[in-house]
Design a protein around this motif. Structure first.
Motif, PDB file in Angstrom:
ATOM      1  N   MET A 114       0.842  -1.173   0.000  1.00 23.07           N
ATOM      2  CA  MET A 114       0.000   0.000   0.000  1.00 23.07           C
ATOM      3  C   MET A 114       0.891   1.241   0.000  1.00 23.07           C
ATOM      4  SD  MET A 114      -1.507  -0.175   3.923  1.00 23.07           S
ATOM      5  CE  MET A 114      -1.828  -1.916   3.912  1.00 23.07           C
ATOM      6  N   PRO A 115       0.449   2.309  -0.629  1.00 29.43           N
ATOM      7  CA  PRO A 115       1.250   3.531  -0.648  1.00 29.43           C
ATOM      8  C   PRO A 115       1.283   4.199   0.733  1.00 29.43           C
ATOM      9  CG  PRO A 115      -0.839   3.853  -1.785  1.00 29.43           C
ATOM     10  CD  PRO A 115      -0.752   2.402  -1.413  1.00 29.43           C
ATOM     11  N   ALA A 116       2.157   5.154   0.890  1.00 28.96           N
ATOM     12  CA  ALA A 116       2.371   5.805   2.190  1.00 28.96           C
ATOM     13  C   ALA A 116       1.090   6.418   2.749  1.00 28.96           C
ATOM     14  CB  ALA A 116       3.462   6.861   2.080  1.00 28.96           C
ATOM     15  N   GLU A 117       0.265   7.001   1.894  1.00 35.22           N
ATOM     16  CA  GLU A 117      -0.968   7.632   2.373  1.00 35.22           C
ATOM     17  C   GLU A 117      -1.892   6.617   3.043  1.00 35.22           C
ATOM     18  OE1 GLU A 117       0.882   9.910  -0.850  1.00 35.22           O
ATOM     19  OE2 GLU A 117       0.207   7.837  -0.754  1.00 35.22           O
ATOM     20  N   ILE A 118      -2.021   5.474   2.449  1.00 34.70           N
ATOM     21  CA  ILE A 118      -2.892   4.434   3.009  1.00 34.70           C
ATOM     22  C   ILE A 118      -2.222   3.779   4.211  1.00 34.70           C
ATOM     23  CG2 ILE A 118      -4.019   2.218   2.529  1.00 34.70           C
ATOM     24  CD1 ILE A 118      -4.411   3.260  -0.347  1.00 34.70           C
ATOM     25  N   ALA A 119      -0.920   3.521   4.110  1.00 35.13           N
ATOM     26  CA  ALA A 119      -0.187   2.910   5.224  1.00 35.13           C
ATOM     27  C   ALA A 119      -0.253   3.784   6.468  1.00 35.13           C
ATOM     28  CB  ALA A 119       1.266   2.665   4.819  1.00 35.13           C
ATOM     29  N   ALA A 120      -0.172   5.090   6.294  1.00 33.96           N
ATOM     30  CA  ALA A 120      -0.254   6.010   7.440  1.00 33.96           C
ATOM     31  C   ALA A 120      -1.595   5.855   8.147  1.00 33.96           C
ATOM     32  CB  ALA A 120      -0.048   7.444   6.972  1.00 33.96           C
ATOM     33  N   GLY A 121      -2.673   5.860   7.389  1.00 30.10           N
ATOM     34  CA  GLY A 121      -3.993   5.678   7.987  1.00 30.10           C
ATOM     35  C   GLY A 121      -4.156   4.311   8.611  1.00 30.10           C
ATOM     36  N   TYR A 122      -3.644   3.289   7.966  1.00 34.05           N
ATOM     37  CA  TYR A 122      -3.718   1.922   8.486  1.00 34.05           C
ATOM     38  C   TYR A 122      -3.037   1.811   9.845  1.00 34.05           C
ATOM     39  CZ  TYR A 122      -3.447  -3.180   8.505  1.00 34.05           C
ATOM     40  OH  TYR A 122      -3.564  -4.501   8.839  1.00 34.05           O
ATOM     41  N   CYS A 123      -1.934   2.547  10.002  1.00 34.61           N
ATOM     42  CA  CYS A 123      -1.174   2.518  11.261  1.00 34.61           C
ATOM     43  C   CYS A 123      -1.722   3.488  12.296  1.00 34.61           C
ATOM     44  CB  CYS A 123       0.290   2.832  10.983  1.00 34.61           C
ATOM     45  SG  CYS A 123       1.118   1.549  10.043  1.00 34.61           S
ATOM     46  N   GLY A 124      -2.723   4.284  11.919  1.00 30.57           N
ATOM     47  CA  GLY A 124      -3.328   5.212  12.867  1.00 30.57           C
ATOM     48  C   GLY A 124      -2.628   6.554  12.947  1.00 30.57           C
ATOM     49  N   GLU A 125      -1.750   6.825  12.014  1.00 31.41           N
ATOM     50  CA  GLU A 125      -1.067   8.119  12.004  1.00 31.41           C
ATOM     51  C   GLU A 125      -1.991   9.168  11.392  1.00 31.41           C
ATOM     52  OE1 GLU A 125       1.681   8.780  13.463  1.00 31.41           O
ATOM     53  OE2 GLU A 125       2.398   6.755  13.850  1.00 31.41           O
ATOM     54  N   LEU A 126      -1.924  10.380  11.907  1.00 31.82           N
ATOM     55  CA  LEU A 126      -2.788  11.442  11.411  1.00 31.82           C
ATOM     56  C   LEU A 126      -2.303  12.028  10.094  1.00 31.82           C
ATOM     57  CD1 LEU A 126      -3.588  13.270  14.757  1.00 31.82           C
ATOM     58  CD2 LEU A 126      -4.982  11.602  13.517  1.00 31.82           C
ATOM     59  N   THR A 127      -1.002  11.954   9.855  1.00 30.42           N
ATOM     60  CA  THR A 127      -0.459  12.504   8.613  1.00 30.42           C
ATOM     61  C   THR A 127       0.551  11.538   8.005  1.00 30.42           C
ATOM     62  OG1 THR A 127       1.393  13.642   9.667  1.00 30.42           O
ATOM     63  CG2 THR A 127      -0.671  14.875   9.485  1.00 30.42           C
ATOM     64  N   VAL A 128       0.763  11.672   6.718  1.00 33.72           N
ATOM     65  CA  VAL A 128       1.773  10.872   6.034  1.00 33.72           C
ATOM     66  C   VAL A 128       3.154  11.232   6.567  1.00 33.72           C
ATOM     67  CG1 VAL A 128       2.819  10.353   3.795  1.00 33.72           C
ATOM     68  CG2 VAL A 128       0.363  10.669   3.975  1.00 33.72           C
ATOM     69  N   GLU A 129       3.361  12.513   6.841  1.00 37.68           N
ATOM     70  CA  GLU A 129       4.657  12.959   7.348  1.00 37.68           C
ATOM     71  C   GLU A 129       4.993  12.289   8.681  1.00 37.68           C
ATOM     72  OE1 GLU A 129       2.255  15.056   6.223  1.00 37.68           O
ATOM     73  OE2 GLU A 129       3.219  15.597   4.325  1.00 37.68           O
ATOM     74  N   ALA A 130       3.997  12.171   9.559  1.00 35.31           N
ATOM     75  CA  ALA A 130       4.213  11.519  10.858  1.00 35.31           C
ATOM     76  C   ALA A 130       4.582  10.048  10.648  1.00 35.31           C
ATOM     77  CB  ALA A 130       2.969  11.646  11.731  1.00 35.31           C
ATOM     78  N   PHE A 131       3.906   9.404   9.725  1.00 32.02           N
ATOM     79  CA  PHE A 131       4.219   8.006   9.421  1.00 32.02           C
ATOM     80  C   PHE A 131       5.643   7.871   8.899  1.00 32.02           C
ATOM     81  CE2 PHE A 131       4.365   4.729   6.045  1.00 32.02           C
ATOM     82  CZ  PHE A 131       4.197   3.605   6.847  1.00 32.02           C
ATOM     83  N   LEU A 132       5.994   8.697   7.919  1.00 34.95           N
ATOM     84  CA  LEU A 132       7.318   8.599   7.308  1.00 34.95           C
ATOM     85  C   LEU A 132       8.445   8.895   8.296  1.00 34.95           C
ATOM     86  CD1 LEU A 132       6.584  10.193   3.818  1.00 34.95           C
ATOM     87  CD2 LEU A 132       6.927   7.771   4.362  1.00 34.95           C
ATOM     88  N   LYS A 133       8.197   9.751   9.288  1.00 33.56           N
ATOM     89  CA  LYS A 133       9.217  10.027  10.315  1.00 33.56           C
ATOM     90  C   LYS A 133       9.516   8.783  11.148  1.00 33.56           C
ATOM     91  CE  LYS A 133       8.445  14.943  10.940  1.00 33.56           C
ATOM     92  NZ  LYS A 133       7.963  15.993  11.855  1.00 33.56           N
ATOM     93  N   ARG A 134       8.539   7.899  11.280  1.00 32.82           N
ATOM     94  CA  ARG A 134       8.706   6.700  12.107  1.00 32.82           C
ATOM     95  C   ARG A 134       9.149   5.475  11.315  1.00 32.82           C
ATOM     96  NH1 ARG A 134       3.609   7.500  16.214  1.00 32.82           N
ATOM     97  NH2 ARG A 134       4.493   9.330  17.219  1.00 32.82           N
ATOM     98  N   VAL A 135       9.175   5.609   9.991  1.00 29.34           N
ATOM     99  CA  VAL A 135       9.652   4.500   9.157  1.00 29.34           C
ATOM    100  C   VAL A 135      11.127   4.283   9.441  1.00 29.34           C
ATOM    101  CG1 VAL A 135      10.181   3.811   6.781  1.00 29.34           C
ATOM    102  CG2 VAL A 135       7.936   4.756   7.335  1.00 29.34           C
ATOM    103  N   GLY A 136      11.484   3.035   9.690  1.00 27.93           N
ATOM    104  CA  GLY A 136      12.863   2.700  10.018  1.00 27.93           C
ATOM    105  C   GLY A 136      13.076   2.524  11.508  1.00 27.93           C
TER     106      GLY A 136
END
Length: 61
Positions: A1-23
């Motif tokens: 799934m792309p970052a936008e969907i993955a962020a929502g799937y993980c419960g993150e409010l924004t894509v940026e918040a999700f990407l900061k936690r990747v890794g």
């Protein structure tokens, strides 16, 4: 799934918040082709609930 969907799937409010936690909290994308990045649901499930994701969650359902 792309970052936008993955962020929502993980419960993150924004894509940026999700990407900061990747890794750290979330895995690296399984597919990286240029700007295209895709995450697998099983990889994200293991990051969200590691003690339940010992096997394939889809098989358990």
């Amino acid at each position: 799934m792309p970052a936008e969907i993955a962020a929502g799937y993980c419960g993150e409010l924004t894509v940026e918040a999700f990407l900061k936690r990747v890794g750290s909290e979330y895995p690296q994308p399984r597919i990286k082709e240029g700007r295209r990045q895709l995450w697998l649901r099983d990889d994200l499930d293991r990051a969200i609930v590691p003690y339940l994701a010992a096997g394939d969650l889809a098989e358990d359902l």
